[in-house]
Scaffold this motif. Structure first.
Motif, mmCIF file in Angstrom:
data_model
loop_
_atom_site.group_PDB
_atom_site.id
_atom_site.type_symbol
_atom_site.label_atom_id
_atom_site.label_comp_id
_atom_site.label_asym_id
_atom_site.label_seq_id
_atom_site.Cartn_x
_atom_site.Cartn_y
_atom_site.Cartn_z
ATOM 1 N N HIS A 217 0.787 -1.235 0.000
ATOM 2 C CA HIS A 217 0.000 0.000 0.000
ATOM 3 C C HIS A 217 0.821 1.287 0.000
ATOM 4 O O HIS A 217 0.262 2.370 -0.187
ATOM 5 N N GLY A 218 2.133 1.185 0.217
ATOM 6 C CA GLY A 218 2.966 2.372 0.121
ATOM 7 C C GLY A 218 3.200 3.074 1.442
ATOM 8 O O GLY A 218 2.688 2.683 2.492
ATOM 9 N N VAL A 219 3.990 4.139 1.383
ATOM 10 C CA VAL A 219 4.445 4.870 2.566
ATOM 11 C C VAL A 219 3.528 6.062 2.833
ATOM 12 O O VAL A 219 3.384 6.957 1.988
ATOM 13 N N ARG B 298 10.689 8.239 7.760
ATOM 14 C CA ARG B 298 11.356 7.955 6.492
ATOM 15 C C ARG B 298 12.834 7.630 6.644
ATOM 16 O O ARG B 298 13.445 7.079 5.730
ATOM 17 N N GLN C 92 11.342 1.097 1.002
ATOM 18 C CA GLN C 92 10.063 1.054 0.300
ATOM 19 C C GLN C 92 9.796 2.358 -0.439
ATOM 20 O O GLN C 92 9.268 2.359 -1.561
ATOM 21 N N LEU C 93 10.172 3.470 0.179
ATOM 22 C CA LEU C 93 9.967 4.761 -0.475
ATOM 23 C C LEU C 93 10.793 4.853 -1.748
ATOM 24 O O LEU C 93 10.327 5.365 -2.779
ATOM 25 N N ASN D 81 9.172 3.056 -4.480
ATOM 26 C CA ASN D 81 8.002 3.791 -4.979
ATOM 27 C C ASN D 81 8.374 5.105 -5.653
ATOM 28 O O ASN D 81 7.521 5.953 -5.880
ATOM 29 N N ARG E 270 2.179 7.978 -0.226
ATOM 30 C CA ARG E 270 0.758 7.777 -0.425
ATOM 31 C C ARG E 270 -0.003 8.929 0.264
ATOM 32 O O ARG E 270 0.307 9.276 1.412
#
Length: 203
Positions: free
Chosen positions: A177-179, A185, A193-194, A197, A202
């Motif tokens: 689902h994203g950050v 961070r 993960q960032l 993406n 998000r």
């Protein structure tokens, strides 16, 4: 509680933190000055208490303590300062926010923040010093409630279950689902993960 030598003739506060390890949300601290005339039975390290017991004790602490306060540092402050320095700052904020200033402060752990009064670090203080136990309970209840509220906004992440800690289920939700803006961070799993993406949060 183990025997701790209390300074005589001064008000004593206890301070503890919750939330150094999670990937998301504030690091939350509490400071408590207990009232010797209104003892609260059952105080202990918040981690060994049931959620129901923590909720009950949290209410009693707020009602019976001479003073209590919550301090915090945001994810952006954690990213800027690092988690240790942010925790120290959140602890000093909790002490500063007390309606009555103590003459001495017991801090859970092995180091003390910069404070305007004498202090002492107590390893495993949340099970040794009643004031620290009370602080650990207030901080835990406050942060857990914030994770429950975040869960209501983003139920697909499971915040109510893992409370933001780096569990297998949390990693899976983060990848799927994203950050969110509430993530830290600078923490490696979030930064990784960032990057995957393209640096896009998000909304």
């Amino acid at each position: 509680m183990l025997e701790i030598v209390y300074p005589q003739g001064v008000l004593v506060a206890g301070v503890d933190e919750v939330g150094r390890g999670p990937l998301v949300g504030d690091v939350v601290t509490a400071a408590v000055i207990l009232d010797p005339a209104r003892p609260i039975p059952g105080l202990n390290d918040s981690k060994v208490l049931s959620d129901k017991k923590r909720q009950l004790l949290s209410t009693l602490i707020r009602e019976h303590a001479l003073a209590w306060a919550i301090g915090r540092c945001s994810p952006s402050e954690i990213d800027e300062l690092n988690i240790l320095q942010a925790t120290m700052l959140a602890m000093s904020r909790a002490v500063a926010a007390l309606s009555v200033q103590p003459g001495f402060v017991f801090i859970d752990g092995n180091r003390c923040p910069v404070l305007p009064m004498p202090s002492e670090a107590v390893v495993k203080g949340d099970s040794r010093v009643a004031e620290i136990s009370a602080a650990s309970i207030l901080a835990k209840v406050a942060r857990d409630q914030e994770m429950i509220e975040l869960d209501a906004r983003y139920p697909e992440y499971g915040f109510a279950q893992h409370k933001g800690y780096p569990t297998k289920a949390h990693f899976a939700a983060l990848a799927a689902h994203g950050v969110l803006p509430e993530y830290r961070r600078s923490f490696k799993p979030v930064a990784t993960q960032l990057a995957l993406n393209g640096g896009v949060l998000r909304s």
